[in-house]
Design a protein around this motif. Structure first.
Motif, PDB file in Angstrom:
ATOM      1  N   GLU A  98       0.995  -1.229  -0.057  1.00 59.69           N
ATOM      2  CA  GLU A  98      -0.014  -0.127   0.022  1.00 59.69           C
ATOM      3  C   GLU A  98       0.862   1.325   0.027  1.00 59.69           C
ATOM      4  O   GLU A  98       1.691   1.283   0.918  1.00 59.69           O
ATOM      5  N   PRO A  99       0.707   2.164  -1.118  1.00 62.37           N
ATOM      6  CA  PRO A  99       1.508   3.277  -1.142  1.00 62.37           C
ATOM      7  C   PRO A  99       1.328   4.301   0.474  1.00 62.37           C
ATOM      8  O   PRO A  99       0.406   4.246   1.066  1.00 62.37           O
ATOM      9  N   GLY A 100       2.448   4.795   1.097  1.00 60.68           N
ATOM     10  CA  GLY A 100       2.443   5.575   1.879  1.00 60.68           C
ATOM     11  C   GLY A 100       1.840   6.830   1.765  1.00 60.68           C
ATOM     12  O   GLY A 100       1.481   7.087   0.573  1.00 60.68           O
ATOM     13  N   ARG A 101       1.593   7.659   2.842  1.00 61.46           N
ATOM     14  CA  ARG A 101       1.273   9.031   2.942  1.00 61.46           C
ATOM     15  C   ARG A 101       2.265   9.832   2.613  1.00 61.46           C
ATOM     16  O   ARG A 101       3.228   9.797   3.475  1.00 61.46           O
ATOM     17  N   ALA A 102       2.169  10.735   1.803  1.00 62.12           N
ATOM     18  CA  ALA A 102       3.289  11.974   1.482  1.00 62.12           C
ATOM     19  C   ALA A 102       3.220  13.003   2.428  1.00 62.12           C
ATOM     20  O   ALA A 102       2.287  13.500   2.776  1.00 62.12           O
TER      21      ALA A 102
END
Length: 279
Positions: A98-102
């Motif tokens: 799952e892509p992380g939060r920027a």
């Protein structure tokens, strides 16, 4: 405060953030007569201090530590970040992640400076910008030589004006991130050409970096006026390197011979092997 005081071989091991540069690699390079460098990027000040302590236990020779200069003026609109997250979503799903939060961070910059003033190391390098003249003066006063990575003549002049002792002149061939002060365009000037331009503009020792992989490249850099050559990719497959095994394997894989500059990894321009993700 000469950067090569006590160094037998004019080779600097590039600081490679993300776990690649290890205390063991620094010690190995030092043991072979060069100058090893730790990478403080992506680490907390505490983790940086721990690696410095580990390095001191492995080598009695000089070494350097490289710090990222935070870029406070290049905030990216949230909509663009969200759009990028959507673009990579299929790749993330394929890999089961799952892509992380920027979010913007200063990479613990102030705390790292405080730590390096309290417990100085022989060389402190900076990438992605030039520290304030006050900070450079404090580091020099503590006994550290200060090195700044530059990618243009204008950056070189600014770094010298701020008090830098040494410049790392990074040409377009360099692997990994382009260490420009501002990521306002791809750097395209080859290393030896940029070295000549910077040498004509400033009067401080220069370390040449970018595409130097062996003895011939080091000799060319020295002939061009550098006091040393910085090598990074050349050390990636060493036993002491902390590079991921998949990365090490890819570097020796005939299917991955092309490199390209991309912003896909971090948002800043970087040169990497052309693979599925980069495409």
């Amino acid at each position: 405060m000469g950067i090569l005081d006590g160094v037998d071989v004019p080779v600097v091991a590039a600081p490679m953030a993300g776990g690649t540069s290890t205390p063991e690699l620094v010690a190995a390079v030092n043991g072979a007569g060069g100058l090893g460098f730790l990478a403080a990027g992506y680490k907390s000040a505490e983790a940086m201090a721990e690696q410095i302590q580990q390095t001191r236990a492995l080598t009695s020779r000089d070494f350097g530590i490289n710090v990222f200069v935070p870029d406070r003026d290049s905030a990216v609109p949230e909509a663009r970040v969200a759009a990028y997250r959507e673009r990579i979503a299929p790749e993330a799903e394929r890999l089961g992640v799952e892509p992380g939060r920027a979010e913007w961070r200063d990479d613990d910059y102030s705390a790292k400076l405080d730590a390096l003033l309290a417990t100085p190391v022989p060389v402190v390098g900076f990438t992605f910008g030039c520290p304030e003249a006050r900070d450079i003066a404090l580091l020099r006063g503590a006994g550290s030589a200060v090195l700044v990575t530059v990618t243009t003549v204008a950056e070189a002049r600014a770094a010298v004006e701020a008090g830098a002792d040494v410049l790392c002149v990074q040409g377009a061939e360099a692997g990994g991130h382009q260490g420009s002060f501002v990521d306002d365009g791809e750097r395209t000037v080859p290393t030896l050409d940029l070295l000549a331009q910077v040498r004509a503009a400033v009067d401080v020792p220069l370390v040449a970096a970018g595409g130097i992989t062996g003895a011939d490249g080091v000799r060319a850099a020295l002939a061009g006026g550098a006091v040393a050559a910085q090598l990074g990719t050349a050390f990636l497959r060493s036993h002491e390197s902390g590079a991921h095994p998949t990365h090490k394997k890819a570097l020796a894989d005939d299917r991955f011979t092309e490199t390209a500059v991309t912003r896909a990894f971090s948002g800043r321009r970087a040169r990497g092997l052309v693979n599925r993700f980069l495409r």
